[in-house]
Design a protein around this motif. Structure first.
Motif, mmCIF file in Angstrom:
data_model
loop_
_atom_site.group_PDB
_atom_site.id
_atom_site.type_symbol
_atom_site.label_atom_id
_atom_site.label_comp_id
_atom_site.label_asym_id
_atom_site.label_seq_id
_atom_site.Cartn_x
_atom_site.Cartn_y
_atom_site.Cartn_z
ATOM 1 N N LEU A 131 -7.438 10.528 0.683
ATOM 2 C CA LEU A 131 -8.525 9.640 0.290
ATOM 3 C C LEU A 131 -9.912 10.229 0.538
ATOM 4 N N GLU A 133 -11.659 12.766 -0.392
ATOM 5 C CA GLU A 133 -12.488 13.312 -1.467
ATOM 6 C C GLU A 133 -12.899 12.258 -2.491
ATOM 7 N N ALA A 134 -12.410 11.026 -2.354
ATOM 8 C CA ALA A 134 -12.772 9.958 -3.289
ATOM 9 C C ALA A 134 -14.223 9.550 -3.066
ATOM 10 N N THR A 136 -15.899 6.859 -4.500
ATOM 11 C CA THR A 136 -16.190 5.425 -4.522
ATOM 12 C C THR A 136 -15.030 4.642 -3.918
ATOM 13 N N GLY A 138 -13.454 2.218 -5.367
ATOM 14 C CA GLY A 138 -12.421 2.092 -6.388
ATOM 15 C C GLY A 138 -11.492 3.301 -6.422
ATOM 16 N N GLU A 139 -12.057 4.488 -6.296
ATOM 17 C CA GLU A 139 -11.239 5.700 -6.288
ATOM 18 C C GLU A 139 -10.348 5.749 -5.059
ATOM 19 N N ARG A 140 -10.867 5.290 -3.919
ATOM 20 C CA ARG A 140 -10.054 5.291 -2.695
ATOM 21 C C ARG A 140 -8.877 4.327 -2.834
ATOM 22 N N GLU A 142 -7.451 3.328 -5.638
ATOM 23 C CA GLU A 142 -6.509 3.883 -6.612
ATOM 24 C C GLU A 142 -5.665 4.990 -5.990
ATOM 25 N N ARG A 143 -6.294 5.856 -5.211
ATOM 26 C CA ARG A 143 -5.543 6.935 -4.548
ATOM 27 C C ARG A 143 -4.582 6.376 -3.513
ATOM 28 N N SER A 157 -3.230 -1.063 -8.457
ATOM 29 C CA SER A 157 -4.547 -1.587 -8.097
ATOM 30 C C SER A 157 -5.310 -1.959 -9.359
ATOM 31 N N ARG A 159 -9.323 -4.099 -10.562
ATOM 32 C CA ARG A 159 -10.561 -4.753 -10.132
ATOM 33 C C ARG A 159 -10.674 -6.100 -10.818
ATOM 34 N N TRP A 173 -11.518 -5.417 -5.353
ATOM 35 C CA TRP A 173 -10.337 -4.666 -5.763
ATOM 36 C C TRP A 173 -9.097 -5.375 -5.232
#
Length: 231
Positions: A131, A133-134, A136, A138-140, A142-143, A157, A159, A173
Protein backbone atom coordinates in the motif's frame (compact mmCIF):
# COMPACT_ATOMS: atom_id res chain seq x y z
CA UNK A 1 -47.08 -66.24 5.32
CA UNK A 2 -47.13 -62.95 3.42
CA UNK A 3 -43.76 -61.47 2.59
CA UNK A 4 -43.56 -57.73 2.69
CA UNK A 5 -41.12 -55.88 0.45
CA UNK A 6 -38.10 -54.54 2.26
CA UNK A 7 -37.75 -50.78 1.99
CA UNK A 8 -34.16 -49.79 1.40
CA UNK A 9 -33.00 -46.36 2.57
CA UNK A 10 -31.14 -44.72 -0.25
CA UNK A 11 -27.90 -42.93 0.64
CA UNK A 12 -27.98 -39.16 0.55
CA UNK A 13 -26.89 -38.17 -2.94
CA UNK A 14 -24.17 -35.62 -3.35
CA UNK A 15 -25.18 -32.48 -5.25
CA UNK A 16 -24.93 -32.97 -8.99
CA UNK A 17 -22.43 -30.97 -10.97
CA UNK A 18 -24.61 -27.89 -11.56
CA UNK A 19 -25.61 -27.75 -7.91
CA UNK A 20 -21.95 -27.97 -6.94
CA UNK A 21 -21.31 -25.00 -9.21
CA UNK A 22 -24.14 -23.12 -7.48
CA UNK A 23 -22.54 -23.71 -4.09
CA UNK A 24 -19.14 -22.68 -5.43
CA UNK A 25 -20.49 -19.45 -6.94
CA UNK A 26 -22.20 -18.47 -3.69
CA UNK A 27 -19.04 -19.34 -1.78
CA UNK A 28 -16.92 -17.14 -4.06
CA UNK A 29 -19.29 -14.23 -4.65
CA UNK A 30 -21.50 -14.17 -1.56
CA UNK A 31 -25.32 -14.36 -1.44
CA UNK A 32 -26.91 -14.50 -4.89
CA UNK A 33 -30.39 -14.11 -6.39
CA UNK A 34 -31.86 -16.70 -8.73
CA UNK A 35 -31.37 -14.20 -11.55
CA UNK A 36 -27.68 -13.74 -10.67
CA UNK A 37 -27.07 -17.49 -10.65
CA UNK A 38 -28.99 -18.08 -13.88
CA UNK A 39 -26.76 -15.54 -15.62
CA UNK A 40 -23.53 -16.97 -14.16
CA UNK A 41 -24.54 -20.55 -15.01
CA UNK A 42 -26.02 -19.66 -18.40
CA UNK A 43 -29.30 -21.43 -17.58
CA UNK A 44 -32.91 -20.27 -17.36
CA UNK A 45 -34.19 -18.65 -14.17
CA UNK A 46 -36.69 -21.52 -13.56
CA UNK A 47 -33.79 -24.02 -13.88
CA UNK A 48 -31.73 -22.03 -11.39
CA UNK A 49 -34.68 -21.96 -8.99
CA UNK A 50 -35.06 -25.74 -9.21
CA UNK A 51 -31.42 -26.22 -8.23
CA UNK A 52 -31.79 -23.69 -5.41
CA UNK A 53 -34.91 -25.47 -4.15
CA UNK A 54 -33.06 -28.78 -4.00
CA UNK A 55 -30.15 -27.21 -2.11
CA UNK A 56 -32.57 -25.55 0.32
CA UNK A 57 -34.17 -28.94 1.04
CA UNK A 58 -30.74 -30.44 1.66
CA UNK A 59 -29.98 -27.72 4.20
CA UNK A 60 -27.00 -26.42 2.24
CA UNK A 61 -28.56 -23.03 1.48
CA UNK A 62 -30.85 -20.59 3.24
CA UNK A 63 -33.09 -17.93 1.67
CA UNK A 64 -33.55 -14.43 3.00
CA UNK A 65 -34.77 -11.07 1.79
CA UNK A 66 -32.21 -8.32 1.22
CA UNK A 67 -31.88 -5.10 -0.72
CA UNK A 68 -29.23 -5.50 -3.45
CA UNK A 69 -26.23 -3.39 -2.49
CA UNK A 70 -28.20 -2.10 0.49
CA UNK A 71 -30.54 -0.21 -1.84
CA UNK A 72 -33.44 -0.77 -4.22
CA UNK A 73 -36.28 -3.23 -4.09
CA UNK A 74 -35.91 -6.18 -1.67
CA UNK A 75 -35.11 -9.51 -3.33
CA UNK A 76 -34.76 -13.12 -2.25
CA UNK A 77 -31.10 -14.03 -1.97
CA UNK A 78 -29.54 -17.40 -1.23
CA UNK A 79 -26.60 -17.92 1.11
CA UNK A 80 -24.65 -20.90 2.44
CA UNK A 81 -25.73 -22.40 5.75
CA UNK A 82 -23.19 -23.79 8.21
CA UNK A 83 -23.75 -27.18 6.59
CA UNK A 84 -23.09 -25.62 3.20
CA UNK A 85 -19.90 -24.00 4.45
CA UNK A 86 -18.81 -27.37 5.82
CA UNK A 87 -18.99 -28.80 2.30
CA UNK A 88 -15.77 -26.92 1.58
CA UNK A 89 -12.71 -28.40 3.31
CA UNK A 90 -11.07 -26.14 5.88
CA UNK A 91 -9.09 -28.24 8.33
CA UNK A 92 -6.73 -25.42 9.29
CA UNK A 93 -9.55 -23.42 10.90
CA UNK A 94 -10.45 -26.35 13.14
CA UNK A 95 -6.83 -26.57 14.25
CA UNK A 96 -6.75 -22.83 15.01
CA UNK A 97 -9.88 -23.09 17.15
CA UNK A 98 -8.35 -25.94 19.15
CA UNK A 99 -5.06 -24.09 19.64
CA UNK A 100 -6.76 -20.87 20.77
CA UNK A 101 -9.04 -22.79 23.14
CA UNK A 102 -6.09 -24.55 24.79
CA UNK A 103 -4.17 -21.27 24.92
CA UNK A 104 -7.04 -19.58 26.74
CA UNK A 105 -7.46 -22.51 29.15
CA UNK A 106 -3.76 -22.57 29.98
CA UNK A 107 -2.86 -18.87 30.05
CA UNK A 108 -6.11 -16.89 30.06
CA UNK A 109 -7.89 -14.62 27.61
CA UNK A 110 -4.99 -12.17 27.59
CA UNK A 111 -2.80 -14.74 25.87
CA UNK A 112 -5.33 -15.08 23.03
CA UNK A 113 -5.33 -11.32 22.53
CA UNK A 114 -1.52 -11.23 22.50
CA UNK A 115 -1.41 -13.92 19.80
CA UNK A 116 -3.95 -12.08 17.65
CA UNK A 117 -2.10 -8.77 18.12
CA UNK A 118 1.15 -10.42 17.02
CA UNK A 119 -0.58 -11.87 13.95
CA UNK A 120 -2.04 -8.43 13.23
CA UNK A 121 1.38 -6.81 13.36
CA UNK A 122 2.96 -9.36 11.02
CA UNK A 123 0.08 -9.15 8.54
CA UNK A 124 0.10 -5.37 8.73
CA UNK A 125 3.79 -5.24 7.84
CA UNK A 126 3.15 -7.51 4.85
CA UNK A 127 0.20 -5.48 3.56
CA UNK A 128 1.74 -2.05 4.19
CA UNK A 129 4.48 -2.81 1.65
CA UNK A 130 1.81 -3.18 -1.04
CA UNK A 131 0.00 0.00 0.00
CA UNK A 132 2.90 2.38 0.58
CA UNK A 133 3.22 3.54 -3.06
CA UNK A 134 -0.49 4.39 -3.38
CA UNK A 135 -0.93 8.14 -3.76
CA UNK A 136 -4.58 8.45 -2.68
CA UNK A 137 -6.95 6.84 -0.21
CA UNK A 138 -8.90 5.29 -3.08
CA UNK A 139 -5.77 3.63 -4.44
CA UNK A 140 -4.89 2.29 -0.99
CA UNK A 141 -8.38 0.81 -0.56
CA UNK A 142 -8.24 -0.78 -4.03
CA UNK A 143 -4.80 -2.28 -3.37
CA UNK A 144 -5.97 -3.55 0.00
CA UNK A 145 -8.93 -5.29 -1.68
CA UNK A 146 -6.57 -7.00 -4.14
CA UNK A 147 -4.30 -8.21 -1.34
CA UNK A 148 -7.22 -9.44 0.76
CA UNK A 149 -8.58 -11.39 -2.21
CA UNK A 150 -5.20 -13.08 -2.55
CA UNK A 151 -5.54 -14.07 1.11
CA UNK A 152 -8.94 -15.67 0.46
CA UNK A 153 -11.34 -12.88 1.49
CA UNK A 154 -12.90 -12.28 -1.98
CA UNK A 155 -12.75 -8.51 -1.45
CA UNK A 156 -13.98 -5.66 -3.65
CA UNK A 157 -14.08 -1.89 -3.22
CA UNK A 158 -16.14 0.96 -4.57
CA UNK A 159 -16.86 4.61 -3.79
CA UNK A 160 -20.27 5.95 -2.83
CA UNK A 161 -21.89 9.11 -1.48
CA UNK A 162 -22.87 9.17 2.19
CA UNK A 163 -25.74 11.47 3.25
CA UNK A 164 -25.70 13.03 6.73
CA UNK A 165 -28.60 14.09 8.97
CA UNK A 166 -27.90 17.79 8.30
CA UNK A 167 -28.33 17.24 4.56
CA UNK A 168 -24.64 17.39 3.78
CA UNK A 169 -22.94 14.64 1.81
CA UNK A 170 -19.47 13.16 1.68
CA UNK A 171 -17.64 10.55 -0.35
CA UNK A 172 -16.75 7.28 1.35
CA UNK A 173 -15.09 4.10 0.18
CA UNK A 174 -16.73 0.74 0.82
CA UNK A 175 -14.68 -2.43 1.23
CA UNK A 176 -16.70 -5.66 0.94
CA UNK A 177 -15.56 -9.20 1.76
CA UNK A 178 -17.89 -11.98 0.61
CA UNK A 179 -15.83 -14.81 2.09
CA UNK A 180 -14.16 -15.35 5.45
CA UNK A 181 -11.36 -17.94 5.27
CA UNK A 182 -11.29 -18.04 9.08
CA UNK A 183 -15.05 -18.31 9.67
CA UNK A 184 -15.04 -21.14 12.27
CA UNK A 185 -12.47 -19.19 14.29
CA UNK A 186 -14.26 -15.85 13.91
CA UNK A 187 -17.55 -17.34 15.12
CA UNK A 188 -15.97 -18.44 18.39
CA UNK A 189 -13.47 -15.62 18.88
CA UNK A 190 -14.86 -12.16 18.19
CA UNK A 191 -11.42 -10.79 18.96
CA UNK A 192 -10.34 -11.94 15.49
CA UNK A 193 -12.89 -9.63 13.84
CA UNK A 194 -12.00 -6.79 16.19
CA UNK A 195 -8.32 -7.15 15.32
CA UNK A 196 -9.21 -7.12 11.61
CA UNK A 197 -11.02 -3.80 12.00
CA UNK A 198 -8.05 -2.34 13.90
CA UNK A 199 -5.69 -3.58 11.19
CA UNK A 200 -7.62 -1.77 8.43
CA UNK A 201 -7.74 1.45 10.43
CA UNK A 202 -3.99 1.35 11.00
CA UNK A 203 -3.19 0.46 7.38
CA UNK A 204 -5.38 3.16 5.86
CA UNK A 205 -4.81 5.81 8.53
CA UNK A 206 -8.47 6.91 8.46
CA UNK A 207 -11.74 6.14 10.23
CA UNK A 208 -13.15 2.70 9.34
CA UNK A 209 -16.48 1.31 10.54
CA UNK A 210 -18.01 -2.12 9.95
CA UNK A 211 -21.66 -2.38 8.84
CA UNK A 212 -22.02 -6.17 8.65
CA UNK A 213 -20.12 -9.32 9.56
CA UNK A 214 -20.18 -12.82 8.08
CA UNK A 215 -19.49 -14.36 11.49
CA UNK A 216 -22.85 -12.92 12.68
CA UNK A 217 -24.72 -14.65 9.88
CA UNK A 218 -24.77 -11.74 7.44
CA UNK A 219 -23.87 -12.13 3.78
CA UNK A 220 -20.62 -10.19 3.85
CA UNK A 221 -18.21 -8.16 5.91
CA UNK A 222 -18.78 -4.57 4.82
CA UNK A 223 -16.52 -1.69 5.86
CA UNK A 224 -17.15 2.04 5.34
CA UNK A 225 -13.96 4.06 4.98
CA UNK A 226 -14.14 7.82 5.50
CA UNK A 227 -11.51 10.39 4.63
CA UNK A 228 -11.25 11.55 8.25
CA UNK A 229 -7.90 10.67 9.86
CA UNK A 230 -7.95 7.75 12.28
CA UNK A 231 -7.46 9.09 15.85
Amino acid sequence: MTLRPVTMTAPVALPERTKTRVLDLIKRHGPQTAQDLAARLDVSIPAARRHLGDLLEQGLLEARIEKPGGRGRPQHVFALTERGEAAFPNTSSGLCVDVLRHLRELFGQGAVLQVLDARNQALGEQLSVELEEAATLGERVERLAVQLTALGFEATSHRETSLHEDGASSEVWVLTQTHCPHLPVARQYQELCASELTLYRDLLGVAVTRDSRIACGQGCCRYRIAAAPHP
